[in-house]
Write a protein that holds these residues in place. Sequence first.
Motif, short mmCIF file in Angstrom:
data_model
loop_
_atom_site.label_atom_id
_atom_site.label_comp_id
_atom_site.label_asym_id
_atom_site.label_seq_id
_atom_site.Cartn_x
_atom_site.Cartn_y
_atom_site.Cartn_z
N LEU A 1 -95.21 -67.85 4.08
CA LEU A 1 -95.69 -68.76 3.05
C LEU A 1 -96.96 -69.46 3.51
N THR A 2 -97.99 -68.67 3.72
CA THR A 2 -99.30 -69.19 4.09
C THR A 2 -100.15 -69.35 2.83
N HIS A 3 -101.30 -70.01 2.99
CA HIS A 3 -102.16 -70.27 1.84
C HIS A 3 -102.63 -68.96 1.22
N VAL A 4 -102.84 -68.96 -0.07
CA VAL A 4 -103.19 -67.75 -0.80
C VAL A 4 -104.46 -67.10 -0.26
N THR A 5 -105.43 -67.91 0.18
CA THR A 5 -106.64 -67.32 0.74
C THR A 5 -106.36 -66.62 2.07
N ASN A 6 -105.41 -67.17 2.84
CA ASN A 6 -104.98 -66.46 4.06
C ASN A 6 -104.31 -65.15 3.69
N ALA A 7 -103.48 -65.18 2.63
CA ALA A 7 -102.80 -63.95 2.21
C ALA A 7 -103.81 -62.87 1.84
N LEU A 8 -104.89 -63.25 1.19
CA LEU A 8 -105.94 -62.27 0.85
C LEU A 8 -106.56 -61.69 2.12
#
Length: 465
Positions: free
Chosen positions: A225-232
């Motif tokens: 559950l990391t930040h969405v920009t990290n997920a990208l």
Amino acid sequence: MAYRCDLGGERHRFPDLKAVLAAASPLRSGDELAGLAAASDAMRVAARTVLADLPLKTFLTEAVVPYEEDEVTRLIIDGHDAAAFAPVSHLTVGGFRDWLLGPEADAATLAALAPGLTPEMVAAVSKLMRLQDLVVVARRCRVTTAFRTTIGLPGRLATRLQPNHPADDPRGVAASVIDGLLYGAGDAVIGINPASDDVETAIALTTMLDEMRQHYAIPTQTCVLTHVTNALAIIERGAPVDLVFQSVAGTEAANRGFGIDLAVLAEAHDAARSLNRGTVGDNAMYFETGQGSALSADAHHGVDQQTVEARAYAVARAFRPLLVNTVVGFIGPEYLYDGKQITRAGLEDHFCGKLLGLPMGCDVCYTNHAEADQDDMDGLMLLLTQAGCSFLITVPGSDDVMLNYQSLSFHDLLALRSLFGVRAAPEFEAWLDRMGMGAPEGPARLLEAPHPSLARLFDRGDAAR
């Protein structure tokens, strides 16, 4: 537009729709903190009287957050389905409550209606309902989503297995995963809140979870559950991402505080689906919300916290998520003071999310400085299960050692399955059967060939002890 009500010899005036909604809300500390709560019980009843007589159509013409200033409002208004709304478009908020509690509002009818409802409509009607009403209506709502497991089927209760670790130690995380699996938890998702939010740590945890999933052939999905920009960034690096996670809120300003907007969520949604990692479905987003998040960011626009929370569900709904959950008691007693307020908020959130067509779950939780305890959580978990909640969050021993708050335990899941006869998602249930988990000797099979992360922890000597 101003609203007035004469009640018991007193005249009550509300300057606009958001003032009516705020004053009609059951008492909670967040609205008191914001200066929005009704000044008296009489004022609260007057606001509910006004609200009950308001046509549902009012919410299509009077925005609580200005259309020109807020992309969430534009999403709500521009995406409204007039044809789906038509069967109830003639009703007042009070009439809508009566209709929801009547025989016409069955599962199929509610599913067809969902695109025609706005968050403000469902928040308004929830303010006129008792806890019993919130449970009765939510239980009729059926929202089914799928990735490697199918979530939301009748008679099923899924769980998120939350194996957090204060140092992101892979062996500690892996041990908690095994612990949860032995209790039959994890069919909604095996999801870690990382202590560190750097990309390298998230990639290491994502890879480890996927290796464990494949090693044991578990039909579930994993998520860091990391930040969405990290997920990208993690997706671009080729790591095995199943679900993309993000906390969302009900106003554009509050979402900016989270470092997101609708455009970056759309980019992440497209990226997650492009991986085609699902086996029984393609719902690839996971969202968390919570009453008080917009107020804590001073981004609530003078709207009560429950209505703003419902607006967050419009954001989630736009991206066809596999899972959405409210972290109902996590933000603290400044927003939900005690067990009574947490219980009410949890049932409101579940009701509003399900009525809007979301696969709604809940983190039944509280912080240690709130006026709440595990008895309050027991009551809420029982009510949510009866209400047909899609999934609940479970942690080892009810105590999250990384986030430092209290939630539900893996043991609680067993109690709920025993009490209500609810079962795991069908794909996961079949895996449990294959692993012999229903028999007293079953758990040993999971430990016969442990994942390398657990080799030392679960070697023969440790297992014998």
